[in-house]
Design an enzyme around this catalytic site. Sequence first.
Site, PDB file in Angstrom:
ATOM      1  N   HIS A 152       0.834  -1.213   0.000  1.00 44.46           N
ATOM      2  CA  HIS A 152       0.000   0.000   0.000  1.00 44.46           C
ATOM      3  C   HIS A 152       0.870   1.264   0.000  1.00 44.46           C
ATOM      4  CE1 HIS A 152      -0.336  -0.650   4.686  1.00 44.46           C
ATOM      5  NE2 HIS A 152       0.785  -0.032   4.387  1.00 44.46           N
ATOM      6  N   HIS A 199      -1.044   5.259   9.446  1.00 41.45           N
ATOM      7  CA  HIS A 199       0.303   5.816   9.422  1.00 41.45           C
ATOM      8  C   HIS A 199       0.293   7.195  10.088  1.00 41.45           C
ATOM      9  CE1 HIS A 199       0.042   2.885   6.141  1.00 41.45           C
ATOM     10  NE2 HIS A 199       1.340   2.700   6.283  1.00 41.45           N
ATOM     11  N   HIS A 333      10.904  -3.399   3.174  1.00 43.92           N
ATOM     12  CA  HIS A 333      11.277  -1.994   3.072  1.00 43.92           C
ATOM     13  C   HIS A 333      11.669  -1.470   4.444  1.00 43.92           C
ATOM     14  CE1 HIS A 333       7.034  -1.742   4.220  1.00 43.92           C
ATOM     15  NE2 HIS A 333       7.056  -0.427   4.301  1.00 43.92           N
ATOM     16  N   GLU A 380       4.951  -5.024   8.507  1.00 43.52           N
ATOM     17  CA  GLU A 380       3.571  -4.901   8.023  1.00 43.52           C
ATOM     18  C   GLU A 380       3.048  -6.214   7.439  1.00 43.52           C
ATOM     19  OE1 GLU A 380       3.477  -0.155   6.735  1.00 43.52           O
ATOM     20  OE2 GLU A 380       3.656  -1.705   5.200  1.00 43.52           O
TER      21      GLU A 380
END
Length: 434
Positions: A152, A199, A333, A380
Site C-alpha cells: 500500500h 500511518h 522496506h 507490516e
Amino acid sequence: MSLDKTYRLVPGTTIFDSEQSAKGYHLNQFCMSLMTAENRAAYLADERAYLDAWPLREEQKRALLDRDLNAAMREGGNIYFLAKWGATLGFSFQQMAGWMTGMTEEEYRAMMVGGGRSVEGNRIDHAALEAAHAPGEPAGHATVTGAVFTSHVPAIGAALDHGKTEEPYWRPVFEGYEYARAWERDNAPDVVILVYNDHASAFDQSLVPTFVLGTGASYPVADEGYGPRPVPAVEGDPDFAAHLAHSLIRDDFDLTLAHEMAVDHGLTVPLSLMFGDVEKWPCKVIPFHVNVVQYPVPSGARCFELGRALRRAVESYDRPLKVQVWGTGGMSHQLQGPRAGLINREWDNAFLDRLVADPAGLAEVPHLEYVEEAGSEGIELVMWLIARGALSDVDGSGEVELKHRFYHVPASNTAVGHLILENRPRAGEPAEEE
C-alpha cells in the site's frame, strides 16, 4: 449459525451491544458534549435548539425532552452517557433510576436501603428462552469468496492521482495490477474487510490500539500532509461490522471499535489499485487497523488465528454476502536509519511461496526475522496473515486457487508484492465455531 444474543431476553434490561452503540452513537456523543460548562449552559438555555444542532432522530430528541430514560436507552443511549445529561439537569442517579422503575426517588432509595431489588421474578422466562433457541429455516450466510494481498505504498497513490501511471518508472507497477482490476469486475464483492495499518493519521501517540474495527457508516479520506487523496470516501457496513465485533470479541480477540475514523493511504491505495479511478467505490468497506508501528506489535501467529476467527465471524452472519478479506502492507522496506532503502527480493518471494503453500508455518516466523530480513517496516506483512487465515483451506473445509502473483522493485522506497487467492469452501460447510 447466528450469534447467541439471548441476553436481550433478560427482563427490564437493555444490553449496550454493538448494535445499540451504532444506533445511539450521536445520542451518546451529545451527552459527552455536556462535559463542559459552556455546553451545559447552552443546552439549559434552549434544549430543543441544542438538540436540533445534532444529527439525532426525532425519537431520540423526544425521549430527552420527555425525560423518558427507558425510551432513550431503546434508542441507543447508554446509562453512563445519559448520566451526564441527567447531571446537567440537576438529577441524582437515584432520581433517574426511580423514573426508569416507575418509582419516586424516595421509593427507590427505600428499596435500596431494604436490600435492593430481588432477582426473583426478574429472570428470563423459560418459554421465551426455548423459543429463541428453536431451530428455524436457514436464511443463508455470508461467505469469504477470496483474499487479496497487496502493498500500500503512498507514492503509488500519488502516481495515480497525478497521472503518472504511464511513465517508465511507474508503468511496470500498474501493469502488474491490470489482472486484478479485471478479476474484481468479474468477482465483485458486497463487502471488503480491509486489513491495513494507520500511518499516524487517525491515531497518534495519545492512543495506540492494537486492533481497530471500523463500525461506522462512512470514513473520510485523511489529510496526510499533502491534502486528502482525490478519491471517494469509504462507505461502511455498520450492521455487518457490529456482527463481526460481537463474534470476534466473544472469540477472545480484544478489539477497539471505531465509529469515526479517517482512513489514509494504507486503505485507499489498495482500493485504487484494485478498482481503478471511480466516482464511488463499488462495494462497502470495513476498515480493520492493526498496529505495526509501535512495539509490541501482534505476532504472525496471533494475526493468523485472528483471520481464522474472522472467517467464523463472517460465516455466522445470516445474510448472503460475498466478502473479500484484503491483507495489505509491505513487502520488504525500511524507511528509517542508516539501513533505509533495504530490499530483500529472495526473502520476499519465499514469503509469497509460503503464504500460498504453508501459511501455518509462515505464521510462526518471529518478529526479529521480519525486521532483520525485510526491514523495520517489513513487519507490516504480519497483516497478510489475517487475510490468509480467513481462507477455508486452513482448516481443511475447502481449497484455494492462486489466481495472480506479482512482484516488482522498486515503488518509491519499497518492494511491491501482490497475490489473489480465490476461496473454494465445500458447499454447506461454514467454519465451525470454537
